[in-house]
Design an enzyme around this catalytic site. Sequence first.
Site, PDB file in Angstrom:
ATOM      1  N   LYS A 150       0.803  -1.215  -0.008  1.00  0.00           N
ATOM      2  CA  LYS A 150       0.029  -0.002  -0.107  1.00  0.00           C
ATOM      3  C   LYS A 150       0.685   1.152  -0.065  1.00  0.00           C
ATOM      4  O   LYS A 150       0.571   2.331  -0.618  1.00  0.00           O
ATOM      5  CB  LYS A 150      -0.840   0.102   1.194  1.00  0.00           C
ATOM      6  CG  LYS A 150      -2.159  -0.970   1.159  1.00  0.00           C
ATOM      7  CD  LYS A 150      -3.117  -0.617   2.072  1.00  0.00           C
ATOM      8  CE  LYS A 150      -4.413  -1.790   1.960  1.00  0.00           C
ATOM      9  NZ  LYS A 150      -5.172  -2.248   2.999  1.00  0.00           N
ATOM     10  N   LYS A 232      -7.387 -11.963  -7.888  1.00  0.00           N
ATOM     11  CA  LYS A 232      -8.536 -11.857  -6.791  1.00  0.00           C
ATOM     12  C   LYS A 232      -9.696 -10.935  -7.137  1.00  0.00           C
ATOM     13  O   LYS A 232      -9.590  -9.815  -7.526  1.00  0.00           O
ATOM     14  CB  LYS A 232      -8.149 -11.981  -5.511  1.00  0.00           C
ATOM     15  CG  LYS A 232      -7.851 -10.603  -5.019  1.00  0.00           C
ATOM     16  CD  LYS A 232      -7.735 -10.742  -3.483  1.00  0.00           C
ATOM     17  CE  LYS A 232      -7.675  -9.186  -2.727  1.00  0.00           C
ATOM     18  NZ  LYS A 232      -8.185  -9.147  -1.306  1.00  0.00           N
ATOM     19  N   LYS A 235     -12.482  -5.275  -4.194  1.00  0.00           N
ATOM     20  CA  LYS A 235     -13.226  -4.051  -3.924  1.00  0.00           C
ATOM     21  C   LYS A 235     -12.460  -2.896  -4.852  1.00  0.00           C
ATOM     22  O   LYS A 235     -12.982  -1.971  -5.256  1.00  0.00           O
ATOM     23  CB  LYS A 235     -13.236  -3.556  -2.605  1.00  0.00           C
ATOM     24  CG  LYS A 235     -14.326  -4.071  -1.667  1.00  0.00           C
ATOM     25  CD  LYS A 235     -14.121  -3.573  -0.239  1.00  0.00           C
ATOM     26  CE  LYS A 235     -14.938  -4.395   0.840  1.00  0.00           C
ATOM     27  NZ  LYS A 235     -14.643  -4.172   2.088  1.00  0.00           N
TER      28      LYS A 235
END
Length: 379
Positions: A150, A232, A235
């Site tokens: 991140k 995957k 969101k």
Amino acid sequence: MFARTIFSRNRPKIVSLSNDARFKLSNSAPINEDCDHKPRRIFSGIQPTGSVHLGNYVGAILPWKKLQDSGEDVILEIADLHSITLPQDPKNLSQSILEMTASILACGINAEKVILFQQSSVFTHAELSWILGCTCTIARLSHLPAFKEKSSTLKDVPVGLFLYPVLQAADILAYKATHVPVGEDQWQHIQLTQDLAKMFNKRYGKCFPIPHTMITDNVYSRLKSLRDPNKKMSKSDPDPRSRISLLDKPDEIQKKFKKAVTDFTSEVYFDPERRPGVSNLISIHSIVSNKDIMEICRESKGLNTAQYKSLVADAVIEYLKPIQTDYHRLLSEEAYILEILQNGADRAKEISCRTMQEVKDKIGFSYSSKNTSFVTSRI
Ligand code: AMP
Ligand code: TRP
């Protein structure tokens, strides 16, 4: 590649979620067979960001429901303190908290059977997080893969993003949780929690159980993106066609499946390595139809991929219908949702304040009864 090697070498002991074959782990004991902690307490959380998709449902909410339905002691939090590690619009955030609560309830989580609460309503998490942070090193946190990933996309990295795993450890330890069901991407955070619990116990005397990680480790544990079955379902994927939201309308669901990336073989069989796209559709079908993969493949013989996509879409639409109805009903009853969260927070405070008292006593923040009168007389 490097991360993958580390991943498998350090992989912790993992505990199965249930006896249901579709949620079984290859290398673990069925539920209740796990040994060292009795009674068990399960703790987990989800951030109130974005709408819940089928991956979250299968990887997080469904396992929680299975634990709830087997009579386990389950505590679930809407992790709003975690969500502000990246900027959130305040108006959206409060609505997202209501929506996430409504989604979880609509998926079958029963607030009479579990404790469901909003993280920021319970002050002990932040308090314990500080204490645990004082036993944790900068080096340990900076090696965590989620932080590296991140922070690599940001110019200015917020301290909160760095400290996030310590807060997660505090969430878990404040309840003396023994088991933590999470997705694969979270296990390093539970490993950190184990280390922090051990360090605290060693320094101040035994206080925390060492929590186990529970991961659904099978073909269902990672639903794939409908646009790129090597990634995957997520969101954060900018393309909404990559995921099925629990709230998608029937025609959106049909369209998304129609566009789902598969391959050039027009036959329905399960081979996640060589045919990840079709295999992902079969996994989704298996979840929503409650049939096993072999049965599905047998029944789908003779269908081409386009026909099969439409069949899966219909099954998903049917499956989501009652969830969507419940969701919209719940969301129209805001006072009811707030009451559930309030009640959950009261129960969560009761448990975590007891832990905090013990922690403070051990650290040396408390006074013996003899000295307490002196302290209170000065306030
Ligand atoms: P996130 O959407 O990353 O905030 O994850 C919330 C929860 O859903 C975590 O427990 C994840 O591991 C789980 N989860 C997220 N995406 C998937 C997926 N594609 N398949 C299975 N579980 C998932
Ligand atoms: N970090 C988790 C996620 O992003 C959510 C979470 C917060 C959590 N606190 C937790 C999960 C404690 C398990 C236990 O998915």
